[in-house]
Design a protein around this motif. Structure first.
Motif, PDB file in Angstrom:
ATOM      1  N   ARG B 105      71.831  42.192  12.868  1.00  0.00           N
ATOM      2  CA  ARG B 105      70.688  41.619  12.156  1.00  0.00           C
ATOM      3  C   ARG B 105      69.482  42.549  12.214  1.00  0.00           C
ATOM      4  NH1 ARG B 105      69.584  37.079  14.898  1.00  0.00           N
ATOM      5  NH2 ARG B 105      67.546  37.866  15.449  1.00  0.00           N
ATOM      6  N   THR B 106      69.213  43.085  13.420  1.00  0.00           N
ATOM      7  CA  THR B 106      68.077  43.985  13.568  1.00  0.00           C
ATOM      8  C   THR B 106      68.260  45.231  12.702  1.00  0.00           C
ATOM      9  OG1 THR B 106      67.933  43.236  15.845  1.00  0.00           O
ATOM     10  CG2 THR B 106      66.644  45.158  15.267  1.00  0.00           C
ATOM     11  N   SER B 109      67.669  44.427   9.050  1.00  0.00           N
ATOM     12  CA  SER B 109      66.263  44.336   8.633  1.00  0.00           C
ATOM     13  C   SER B 109      65.586  45.679   8.662  1.00  0.00           C
ATOM     14  CB  SER B 109      65.404  43.379   9.418  1.00  0.00           C
ATOM     15  OG  SER B 109      65.739  42.818  10.424  1.00  0.00           O
ATOM     16  N   ALA B 110      65.997  46.551   9.580  1.00  0.00           N
ATOM     17  CA  ALA B 110      65.414  47.887   9.601  1.00  0.00           C
ATOM     18  C   ALA B 110      65.808  48.641   8.331  1.00  0.00           C
ATOM     19  CB  ALA B 110      65.873  48.643  10.839  1.00  0.00           C
ATOM     20  N   SER B 112      66.457  47.421   5.419  1.00  0.00           N
ATOM     21  CA  SER B 112      65.827  46.908   4.203  1.00  0.00           C
ATOM     22  C   SER B 112      64.426  47.485   4.000  1.00  0.00           C
ATOM     23  CB  SER B 112      65.774  45.380   4.237  1.00  0.00           C
ATOM     24  OG  SER B 112      64.955  44.949   5.292  1.00  0.00           O
ATOM     25  N   VAL B 113      63.864  48.090   5.058  1.00  0.00           N
ATOM     26  CA  VAL B 113      62.541  48.702   4.956  1.00  0.00           C
ATOM     27  C   VAL B 113      62.633  50.028   4.199  1.00  0.00           C
ATOM     28  CG1 VAL B 113      60.655  49.726   6.264  1.00  0.00           C
ATOM     29  CG2 VAL B 113      61.728  47.617   7.066  1.00  0.00           C
ATOM     30  N   ARG B 138      66.888  62.534   9.649  1.00  0.00           N
ATOM     31  CA  ARG B 138      65.430  62.401   9.523  1.00  0.00           C
ATOM     32  C   ARG B 138      65.100  61.723   8.210  1.00  0.00           C
ATOM     33  NH1 ARG B 138      62.404  66.448  12.467  1.00  0.00           N
ATOM     34  NH2 ARG B 138      61.140  67.018  10.692  1.00  0.00           N
ATOM     35  N   PRO B 146      57.941  62.306   9.945  1.00  0.00           N
ATOM     36  CA  PRO B 146      59.245  61.743   9.614  1.00  0.00           C
ATOM     37  C   PRO B 146      59.774  60.820  10.713  1.00  0.00           C
ATOM     38  CG  PRO B 146      59.410  64.117  10.007  1.00  0.00           C
ATOM     39  CD  PRO B 146      57.975  63.763  10.081  1.00  0.00           C
TER      40      PRO B 146
END
Lengths: 265, 209
Positions: B105-106, B109-110, B112-113, B138, B146
């Motif tokens: 899950r984490t 969500s990361a 989707s950023v 990177r 970055p």
């Protein structure tokens, strides 16, 4: 409402101070005996205070900024402050003996301040001059100063003894904090803070989802992150797992293959 | 007849599985990370539901594409550290399942950023005989420094598997280690399992909304 802005600002800081003292004196109980964090009780209280301020004021303002201000303006604001930051990033690289990096940062500042219109456009990145992350705390770390105890400051948040001294120097030399007149400086300091918080909105949402105990998660992430920054991305291997000097975990990595095969994942 | 058909089918699937496993073994770790990342980003980019914030669909993509390349048992064992040996087989399984749910899950969500950023896959600096490597990625984001992603991977009979991810130098496994140790100290291994389950459940409910 008839007060002068300075007056109400003083009142605000005054009541904030009272709140801080109340919270801190009421909660010095919790501690799990982590040697990196001898003031855990105090720090947790301060963390709670910061969270409350963030939820009530800072985060809503940052969210409003992110949704209402056009992206191009947000980028311009971020670049403007980032450009001013490059001056002391360059100085810190020089203090750490990294001459090429320091020249890179100096060149970034020169290019962006002139053809980038006071830093609003980041042409230097387009030209391949990469943005660095340096500050006085990192310089002291590079010089061999250890972290010292972890410490949570009101509003400013996570720090260590070493980084606190670094922060004092950062603020002392900061072109924005030294800007006059005072009114203009306040606007700039607040704008920069909102812009920075807005950039962290996604990260804080992820933290919210990931952490069992947000205080511990944030503290450990801060300590790991600082160590990584001091070593410019390649810290010695022993720091990869857990607190420095935790041999158990790193030693257990090797026996892993068998377990994996047995369980077939 | 029917029974024989089933046996044949099962054998067919099993041999296909073996072929796939052998295939996976031959993929170099950096090539694997690049391939999987680009495939997932492509899937996310094309999917209208995920674009408009369908977290459950995103998690499905991550589970199908990313999850097979992670060794969650190893990650859990490293995070639970010395308490791992004190856990029963059942506790180990529950810990691994709950931790996997939390990490997926984490990670989703990361992911989707990151949408329009440029991913730069660094060439692997390792000898062909190495069995434990770090793959560096990177993510450039305009005028900001970055974001670095590092995947610690180990070679196994089933191909290269990730056992830790470091985001801007912060190791997920190391970060969970203190949390887990604290939780176990105050409420035992079962307490940690319960804590993880409680953390996972409200979020799952929210996703179904």
């Amino acid at each position: 409402m008839t007060q002068t802005p300075t007056h109400s600002f003083k009142r605000l800081t005054g009541s904030a101070l009272v709140a801080v003292i109340l919270i801190v004196t009421s909660g010095c109980a919790t501690t799990s005996g982590d040697s990196r964090d001898p003031f855990e009780g105090f720090n947790r209280s301060m963390y709670g205070f910061n969270q409350a301020v963030d939820e009530a004021v800072v985060r809503p303002v940052a969210q409003a900024y992110k949704s209402a201000v056009p992206d191009i303006v947000q980028t311009g604001v971020r670049n403007f402050f980032s450009n001013l930051g490059d001056i002391f990033i360059s100085v810190n690289n020089l203090l750490q003996g990294k001459v090429i990096e320091a020249a890179n940062d100096g060149l970034r500042f020169a290019i962006n301040t002139t053809i980038g219109g006071f830093g609003v456009l980041d042409w230097a990145s387009e030209m391949g001059l990469e943005k660095h992350n340096e500050d006085f705390g990192q310089t002291f770390g590079r010089w061999g100063v250890g972290d010292g105890p972890y410490f949570v400051w009101p509003i400013l948040g996570s720090s260590t003894a070493r980084d606190s001294v670094g922060t004092v120097v950062n603020i002392y030399v900061d072109p924005v904090s030294n800007h006059r007149p005072i009114a203009a400086r306040q606007v700039m300091v607040l704008t920069r803070a909102v812009s920075r918080r807005a950039d962290l909105l996604d990260a804080s949402r992820i933290l919210e989802e990931a952490a069992l105990d947000k205080y511990v998660f944030e503290r450990d992430a801060y300590l790991q992150r600082r160590r990584n920054l001091i070593y410019d991305g390649s810290p010695p291997k022993d720091s990869r797992f857990g607190p420095p000097g935790d041999p158990v975990a790193s030693a257990s990595v090797r026996s892993d293959g068998e377990k994996l095969n047995a369980e077939g994942r | 007849m029917l029974k024989a058909g089933r046996v044949l089918l099962a054998a067919g699937i099993a041999s296909l599985f073996v072929v796939l496993q052998v295939g996976a073994q031959e993929t170099a770790p950096d090539v694997l990370v690049k391939g999987v990342t680009l495939e997932v980003l492509d899937l996310i980019g094309k999917d209208k539901d995920i674009q408009s914030g369908d977290q459950r669909k995103l998690i499905e993509v991550v589970e199908a594409k990313v999850l097979p390349h992670f060794n969650f048992t190893a990650m859990t064992r490293l995070a639970v550290a010395t308490n791992w040996e004190k856990s029963t087989a059942d506790q180990k399984k529950q810990l691994t399942d709950e931790f996997r749910t939390l990490l997926v899950r984490t990670y989703s969500s990361a992911l989707s950023v990151y949408r329009d950023q440029k991913f730069d896959f660094r060439p692997l600096r390792a000898k062909p005989t190495d069995t434990d490597v770090t793959v560096h990625v990177r993510i450039s984001q305009g005028g900001r420094e970055p974001v670095t992603l590092e995947y610690d991977m180990e070679k196994t009979a089933a191909g290269w598997k990730v056992y830790d991810v470091r985001v801007v130098g912060v190791s997920l496994v190391a970060n969970y280690r203190t949390e887990f140790a604290n939780e176990i100290r105050s409420s035992g291994i079962d307490g940690l399992i319960k804590g993880l389950a409680a953390k996972n459940r409200p979020a799952q409910r929210a996703e179904r909304k």
